[in-house]
Design a protein around this motif. Structure first.
Motif, short mmCIF file in Angstrom:
data_model
loop_
_atom_site.label_atom_id
_atom_site.label_comp_id
_atom_site.label_asym_id
_atom_site.label_seq_id
_atom_site.Cartn_x
_atom_site.Cartn_y
_atom_site.Cartn_z
N LYS A 3 0.84 -1.21 0.00
CA LYS A 3 0.00 0.00 0.00
C LYS A 3 0.86 1.24 0.00
CE LYS A 3 -4.50 -1.22 1.79
NZ LYS A 3 -5.47 -1.03 2.86
N ARG A 4 1.95 1.16 0.79
CA ARG A 4 2.83 2.33 0.87
C ARG A 4 3.49 2.61 -0.48
NH1 ARG A 4 6.72 1.66 5.79
NH2 ARG A 4 5.25 0.12 6.50
N ALA A 7 1.03 4.16 -2.73
CA ALA A 7 0.81 5.57 -2.38
C ALA A 7 1.93 6.43 -2.92
CB ALA A 7 0.71 5.70 -0.86
N GLY A 110 -7.78 2.40 -6.56
CA GLY A 110 -6.72 2.90 -5.70
C GLY A 110 -6.67 4.41 -5.67
N GLN A 113 -9.56 5.65 -3.56
CA GLN A 113 -9.37 5.41 -2.12
C GLN A 113 -8.25 6.27 -1.56
OE1 GLN A 113 -8.91 1.14 -2.54
NE2 GLN A 113 -10.72 0.80 -1.24
N TYR A 114 -7.16 6.35 -2.30
CA TYR A 114 -5.99 7.06 -1.75
C TYR A 114 -6.30 8.53 -1.56
CZ TYR A 114 -1.35 8.84 -1.09
OH TYR A 114 -0.27 9.46 -0.55
N TYR A 115 -7.02 9.11 -2.52
CA TYR A 115 -7.34 10.54 -2.40
C TYR A 115 -8.67 10.78 -1.70
CZ TYR A 115 -3.22 11.73 -4.93
OH TYR A 115 -1.91 11.89 -5.27
#
Lengths: 316, 366
Positions: A3-4, A7, A110, A113-115
């Motif tokens: 995940k990192r 990101a 992704g 979700q990330y933003y």
């Protein structure tokens, strides 16, 4: 760890396009930050930190498919529809999605979700991602967006825009995407069945095909080929049979070979050389993803659901 | 002056003798006596020798006369005139005729001088099948021919049937072949996201020799080459050393196509087969193997001269002659037959019509 890494890559990927776009947009979608309460004062709903987090443009054209005027027009339309339906509609284009995730649908999800995209606490929204190198597309919906991205409804949405993308009409395709989402959200709000009218055929490869574009479907031949078949197949067969009959009438032919007069095992090879001279090589890219297997324009698409999202991916 | 030709007559009754393939003996159809080839050879050795000597002498005289003036015996039509020793009638024969029968007395006659010196065949393959078998084979040949006019089978009659010993050259030789090929081997494998096709290119060469034995090529201009080729093969195990005793009752010609001329066809056939054989040794392990240059030839060959048995049948229909040839040893019969266009169209519509109806029913009604 994964995940990192995602990101980090996403941040790097979007950084250059995202920041200037956010700065340039005076009308950045601050409304995404929280559900707008009619009774609440706008200042109270627009939390500064939330605005900073969600200052994501509705149209992010990193692949450079749109002119400024087209992008601005789409941005305004997306903003208006998002506000109207309280469901954010995003369009993102990238050159290559594989640095985010090899699966284009996962890449679209992704980004969402990330933003922390989406409208209000429900995070209602639909994001459409185009990846140009492999001509992949995916769109994923959350909240009310998930409802209109059901298997049938997502088919109705992509049916509107895919033809534009296949003809490289990017602006028209995004416009159709927004219109299709508008139509489906309107149906949803009025209590109509968003799935009505979908005609999906699932092929043996597991992909969904439009009923008019199913390569596995045995189509009814149109009248002309059938008429031609009725005329020419019998003629060809009759000609073939009559030719065989005619050949039986002429049996004298000059001999061209002497196989029967070759002394058995008499062949003696005095020279037998097999010299390697050079090597040539050709490479063909293998399409591995199931959504990619269907190939370019005219192929099927895959439906995805789970984790609060649903959507569709394929090739255009 | 002794006669240039020999009649084979029965020692018992002086009736004409015929060689009969089924028994392999010379038989008299009048008294029923039969004689082996060796017996007749012994009986007629002196007569033949005398006839041959007379013939050779006559030919020498004709040659000398021809140097000064046209020979009346070998006029513009190229005919030779012999006198029948039985009835004295004049026999007009082609220059190549070596055995025939007198049209007046029916006695089988042989012209021994035609086989003098270099023109003497090495072998003869005796007839095994008789005239009846040839007629039966022709009738059988008509069967199953869908386009044959009905009137042809009904009204047609055999105009002529002749058992002919046809002169053939049989070639023994060694073909030398040297062929170069461009060949490839292909390997496909996956590496990462790619399917890789690897093609290895080879320069392939095969050189060698192939032996051929007794490739036949007819040595008669009168016989159509396609017909003579199509009645092959002959069973050479039954070849006999040449003797005129096998000829009575049949026609026989001597060659008028030289071994050199006939060899072109035999060499062409041998080279074609050789190329295929050599190609097979190269192509086996390659994905593709394309010849880029080839030198294939039969530089030396040996020609044997043989008389092989052929039944020639001629029929006439609609003012046109149809010729058939049958292998006198194996019975293989070939020939071109007339095509009835009425039958052709009947078959055409008979096949196309119902098929169209069935297709239409399937495509439009189901």
């Amino acid at each position: 760890m994964k995940k990192r890494l995602f990101a980090l890559l996403l941040a790097l990927l979007l950084l250059t396009a995202f920041a200037p776009a956010a700065l340039a947009e005076d009308t950045a979608p601050a409304e995404e930050s929280a559900p707008v309460e009619e009774t609440a004062a706008p200042e109270e709903t627009a939390q500064p930190e939330e605005t900073a987090e969600t200052a994501f443009p509705y149209v992010l054209d990193q692949a450079g498919l749109l002119s400024d005027s087209q992008r601005q027009a789409l941005e305004q339309k997306a903003a208006a529809l998002s506000e109207q339906h309280q469901c954010s509609l995003y369009v993102v284009t990238v050159q290559d999605h594989t640095s985010l995730n090899y699966d284009v649908y996962e890449a679209a999800k992704g980004v969402f979700q990330y933003y922390d995209l989406g409208w209000g606490a429900e995070k209602n929204g639909v994001i459409l991602l185009l990846s140009m190198n492999a001509r992949d597309y995916a769109f994923a919906g959350h909240g009310s967006g998930e409802t209109i991205c059901s298997r049938e409804s997502s088919w109705l949405i992509e049916d509107e825009f895919l033809d534009n993308f296949r003809n490289n009409d990017w602006s028209g395709g995004f416009d159709d995407f927004l219109d299709a989402c508008d139509t489906q959200l309107t149906k949803l709000e009025s209590g109509e069945d968003v799935n009505a009218g979908a005609e999906i055929v699932t092929g043996p490869d597991g992909l969904d095909y439009h009923s008019y574009n199913n390569p596995y479907e045995t189509r009814e031949p149109i009248i002309l080929p059938r008429v031609l078949a009725v005329i020419f197949i019998p003629i060809a067969v009759a000609l073939g049979v009559c030719s065989v009959f005619k050949a039986q009438m002429k049996t004298a032919k000059e001999a061209t070979r002497a196989d029967e007069y070759l002394v058995p095992h008499s062949m003696k090879l005095s020279r037998k050389e097999d010299i390697f001279t050079h090597r040539t090589e050709s490479r063909t890219l293998i399409e591995t993803d199931s959504g990619h297997r269907a190939g370019g324009g005219g192929g099927g698409s895959s439906f995805h659901s789970g984790g609060g999202f649903s959507g569709r991916s394929g090739k255009f | 002056m002794p006669s240039q030709i020999t009649n084979y007559q029965c020692p018992a009754c002086t009736g004409p003798l015929h060689f009969v393939g089924s028994s392999g003996r010379l038989e008299c159809e009048y008294c029923g006596s039969s004689y082996s080839v060796q017996e007749i050879e012994a009986l007629y050795a002196d007569k033949e020798e005398a006839a041959e000597a007379a013939g050779v002498q006559a030919q020498s005289a004709e040659a000398a006369q021809a140097a000064e003036e046209y020979s009346f015996q070998q006029g513009a039509e190229g005919l030779k005139v012999y006198s029948c020793p039985s009835c004295g009638a004049e026999l007009f024969c082609d220059e190549t005729t070596a055995a025939t029968s007198c049209p007046y007395c029916g006695n089988p006659t042989v012209v021994p001088s035609q086989f003098h010196g270099q023109r003497k065949p090495d072998y003869v393959l005796p007839f095994k099948l008789d005239k009846k078998a040839a007629v039966a084979a022709l009738k059988n040949f008509y069967k199953g021919k869908k386009l044959l006019p009905r009137a042809f089978t009904d009204n047609n009659h055999i105009e002529e049937i002749r058992g002919v010993y046809v002169p053939f050259w049989l070639f023994d030789g060694r073909v030398t072949a040297d062929i170069r090929y461009a060949a490839t081997r292909v390997r496909s494998f996956t590496s990462g996201k790619y399917r890789i096709t690897e093609t290895n290119h080879f320069d392939v060469r095969r050189a060698g020799t192939l032996d051929f034995r007794r490739i036949p090529a007819d040595g008669s201009k009168k016989m159509p080459d396609p017909m003579m080729d199509s009645i092959e093969p002959f069973d050479y195990s039954e070849l006999k050393p040449f003797s005129t005793a096998y000829l009575p009752g049949f026609l026989a010609d001597i060659y008028d196509v030289s071994a050199e001329e006939a060899s072109e066809r035999a060499v062409r056939r041998a080279c074609s087969t050789s190329i295929t054989e050599v190609n097979a040794t190269a192509a086996g392990t390659y994905a593709s193997c394309t010849p880029v240059s080839q030198q294939v030839d039969m530089p030396r060959f040996q020609a044997h001269y043989a008389l092989l048995p052929v039944w020639m049948l001629a029929t006439r229909w609609n003012d046109k002659t149809y010729l058939f040839a049958m292998n006198g040893q194996t019975g293989k019969l070939i020939g071109d037959l007339p095509v009835s266009m009425g039958r052709w169209w009947a078959w055409f519509f008979g096949i196309a019509g119902p098929l169209a109806a069935v297709l239409a029913a399937i495509l439009f009604l189901m």
